[in-house]
Write a protein that holds these residues in place. Structure first.
Motif, short mmCIF file in Angstrom:
data_model
loop_
_atom_site.label_atom_id
_atom_site.label_comp_id
_atom_site.label_asym_id
_atom_site.label_seq_id
_atom_site.Cartn_x
_atom_site.Cartn_y
_atom_site.Cartn_z
N ALA A 16 -9.89 5.25 -2.64
CA ALA A 16 -8.88 5.79 -1.78
C ALA A 16 -7.42 4.75 -1.35
O ALA A 16 -6.56 5.17 -1.20
CB ALA A 16 -8.72 6.59 -0.60
N PHE A 17 -8.85 3.33 -1.21
CA PHE A 17 -7.83 1.78 -0.89
C PHE A 17 -7.92 1.53 -2.43
O PHE A 17 -7.23 0.39 -2.20
CB PHE A 17 -8.64 1.15 0.09
CG PHE A 17 -8.05 1.35 1.57
CD1 PHE A 17 -7.62 1.24 2.02
CD2 PHE A 17 -9.31 2.58 1.72
CE1 PHE A 17 -7.19 1.63 3.05
CE2 PHE A 17 -8.75 3.04 3.34
CZ PHE A 17 -7.82 3.08 4.07
N ALA A 20 -4.22 0.10 -2.93
CA ALA A 20 -3.04 -0.31 -1.66
C ALA A 20 -2.95 -1.54 -1.49
O ALA A 20 -3.08 -2.71 -1.63
CB ALA A 20 -4.14 0.22 -0.86
N SER A 21 -1.76 -1.63 -1.28
CA SER A 21 -0.94 -2.85 -1.62
C SER A 21 0.48 -2.30 -0.55
O SER A 21 0.66 -1.64 -0.85
CB SER A 21 -0.48 -3.72 -2.54
OG SER A 21 0.52 -4.53 -2.35
N ILE A 22 0.04 -4.08 0.62
CA ILE A 22 1.42 -4.47 1.55
C ILE A 22 2.10 -5.03 1.16
O ILE A 22 1.59 -5.95 1.00
CB ILE A 22 1.16 -3.40 2.84
CG1 ILE A 22 0.61 -2.12 2.95
CG2 ILE A 22 2.60 -3.56 3.76
CD1 ILE A 22 0.13 -1.89 3.95
#
Lengths: 455, 187
Positions: A16-17, A20-22
């Motif tokens: 799920a991750f 993932a990036s912010i």
């Protein structure tokens, strides 16, 4: 829950991750860049060291100058006006025993006056003293019977110039003259003159004075905050009560300044605890005034200015005393006393505040190793007196003191600390030489320190 | 392990202290690493602090990177270690959450997490008690064993297992509620 189930569940979370990036804020990179970009050579630390050193030197010099400008030298008071003499003063010398006051210079002391002192002492009220003097007198008589007579003194004012060449072999020779040694005793509590010579030391014990001192210090060292080393410079002023000899015509007071240099190391032993030690060399000097010169057993006194000599060997032979001290009251001399000692502190500190601003309290013991005592007559008329611990059992070479204080510091650039260190130092073994000579370095000091912290 | 030519170039630039290479390395990994940091913290600002500290460590220790693992995992390991150090430094204690006997639904993990956005999952992780959060991340996402976690966090293996179990319980309950709210059903 089965392990297999856990694995699958975990895998689902991991997937799920994936990717993932912010985006971080712009400030993040700026902060990182500031840390990793090599800094141009900075002289900031150097300037801090230089500034703190100059501040310390300036404040020390300021205190010194202020102190000197606000301190009038002890006036040279004729003994007639001395507060230590009263109407019962008994003057010295055969045919001169009378009530009144007298001022004598060294050259005024004659054989007659010396004998007069002994006679006067024998008239003391204390019966044990009388007995002692009677015994001494018998000894004197017994011994002088087998010794060459003391030559008669010339009647001129230059009466202290013994005709030593004419003395018998038992008398002093020129060799003794080479061991010119005189002592200027000061800083003793004022005592009435008729306190007998032989009881003088008992009086000293009961009249110790602990001086208080205030001062400024420039200190550089690592009391805490890691391991460090630097130099230490401190200065203090002494506010001592008036002191004087335990006997004799003496009036003295002292005030002074202490300078010390040293290096310290410290190491944190816990999150907030720190241990420190070091090595310091201190010079404590103060002025005093004295109108008493005391000549020790078997020694001679020399007044350089007039080239006159008093040799006490002859007196010793004359009176047959095993321990004889000749005190000579004279005009008032201005003296400068200097004590040198080496201190080894062992301290424990605790940080009350431990941020960029730090506040620590500390306490510990200091071993004060007495090295040398020097008395200098300011006009240069008298020869310097230099004493070391081996010269007298009265001087303790090792003294201990309690030091307690605090340190307020500011971290600079991660590796440096600039600190203010107010502290108080109390001498513990007051029976030591420091106490009997007003050397007790009880000091309230304000130090400035610059420290390097090893990361 | 062969190193990607682009990564190799980046590494050499970083080792030489070239600002452009450093910035490129940061740009390449910062976004993903910030998510990692956020999984170990409660807020973005706290996560950014850890990210900065981690990248400073990365640039200072890049000389020592020998290419024994991929650059991504090397960077991630430093980030995770920095997050754990931060956790230790701030003396956050493991919340020993009692292992309530509440049963969670035995549904397949894939179906449970399906349709959930990772940002929602991230929020759920951040809502976990501190101890549970660290152990969940280390075990479920980073793939450490309970034995390794026990050594890293200086706790017993049993504690690691029970805390993970509790984290799973809490997360599944939270997901269940989320789905129920969105779809009107708990399944």
């Amino acid at each position: 829950m089965e392990p297999q189930d856990n694995k699958a569940w975990s895998k689902a979370w991991g997937e799920a991750f994936e990717g993932a990036s912010i985006a971080p804020s712009e400030a993040s990179w700026s902060a990182i860049e500031a840390e990793i970009t090599p800094q141009k050579p900075s002289y900031r630390a150097f300037w801090w060291v230089a500034a703190s050193f100059l501040a310390g030197v300036a404040s020390t010099a300021g205190v010194f100058l202020w102190w000197n400008s606000h301190t009038e030298p002890m006036p040279v008071v004729a003994l007639e006006q001395s507060r230590m003499l009263d109407d019962d003063a008994v003057l010295l010398g055969e045919n001169k025993i009378q009530k009144g006051k007298e001022k004598r210079k060294l050259q005024d002391v004659t054989e007659e006056t010396l004998i007069g002192e002994v006679e006067q002492a024998a008239r003391a009220d204390d019966t044990s003293t009388q007995a002692q003097w009677a015994e001494n007198k018998q000894t004197m008589i017994a011994q002088t019977a087998n010794q060459a007579p003391v030559p008669s003194m010339a009647s001129s004012t230059n009466t202290l110039a013994y005709q030593w060449k004419s003395l018998s072999p038992q008398g002093p020779t020129l060799q003794f003259m080479k061991e010119v040694r005189w002592q200027l005793f000061n800083d003793r509590p004022v005592q009435w003159y008729k306190d007998e010579v032989l009881l003088a030391e008992e009086e000293e014990e009961s009249s110790l004075v602990q001086p208080w001192r205030m001062g400024l210090a420039l200190a550089s060292g690592a009391m805490n905050g890691g391991i460090g080393s630097a130099s230490n410079l401190e200065a203090d002023m002494a506010f001592d009560p008036a002191g004087a000899m335990s006997y004799g015509f003496v009036e003295s007071e002292d005030k002074g300044i202490t300078t010390s240099y040293g290096a310290q190391v410290g190491k944190r032993v816990g999150k907030r605890w720190v241990l420190s030690s070091g090595l310091g060399y201190s010079v404590s000097s103060h002025k005093s005034s004295s109108n008493l010169i005391l000549v020790d057993q078997g020694s001679s006194v020399k007044l350089n200015a007039v080239n006159e000599f008093v040799d006490t060997d002859a007196q010793q032979a004359r009176f047959g005393l095993e321990s004889y001290q000749l005190e000579v009251s004279s005009e008032v001399y201005q003296l400068r006393n200097q004590y040198e000692f080496i201190s080894v502190p062992i301290q424990v500190g605790y940080y009350l505040v431990d941020t960029k601003w730090k506040v620590a309290v500390s306490t510990g013991l200091m071993a004060d190793i007495f090295y040398r005592y020097t008395t200098t007559e300011e006009s240069g008329a008298l020869q310097d007196l230099v004493l070391r611990p081996k010269d007298s059992p009265e001087w303790n070479w090792l003294n201990t003191s309690l030091s307690t204080g605090m340190e307020i510091s500011r971290e600079l650039g991660g590796n440096y600390l600039l600190s203010v260190q107010p502290s108080y130092r109390l001498v513990l073994n007051q029976e030591g030489a420091f106490a009997t000579n007003s050397l007790s370095p009880n000091v309230f000091q304000l130090g400035f320190s610059f420290q390097y912290i090893f990361q | 392990m062969s190193v990607d030519p682009k990564e190799k170039e980046l590494l050499e630039g970083c080792k030489a202290g070239k600002p452009a290479a450093q910035k490129a390395l940061y740009t390449r990994f910062a976004g993903e690493m910030l998510v990692v940091c956020m999984r170990y913290t409660k807020s973005k600002s706290e996560a950014e602090d850890i990210l900065q500290e981690a990248f400073i460590r990365i640039f200072r220790s890049v000389e020592g990177f020998r290419g024994e693992s991929s650059l991504f995992f090397w960077v991630k390991r430093i980030v995770v270690n920095t997050a754990l150090n931060h956790y230790r430094k701030n003396k956050r204690h493991l919340y020993l959450v009692s292992d309530e006997s509440e049963e969670y639904e035995q549904v397949s993990p894939q179906s449970l997490l399906a349709d959930m956005h990772w940002k929602d999952l991230l929020l759920m992780i951040q809502e976990l008690p501190w101890g549970c959060q660290q152990i969940f991340n280390l075990y479920a996402i980073e793939g450490y064993t309970h034995k390794e976690i026990a050594e890293m966090l200086e706790i017993s293996e049993g504690t690691s297992k029970s805390q993970f179990s509790r984290a799973r319980q809490l997360l599944q309950a939270r997901i269940g509620k989320e789905k129920s709210r969105n779809y009107g059903t708990a399944g």
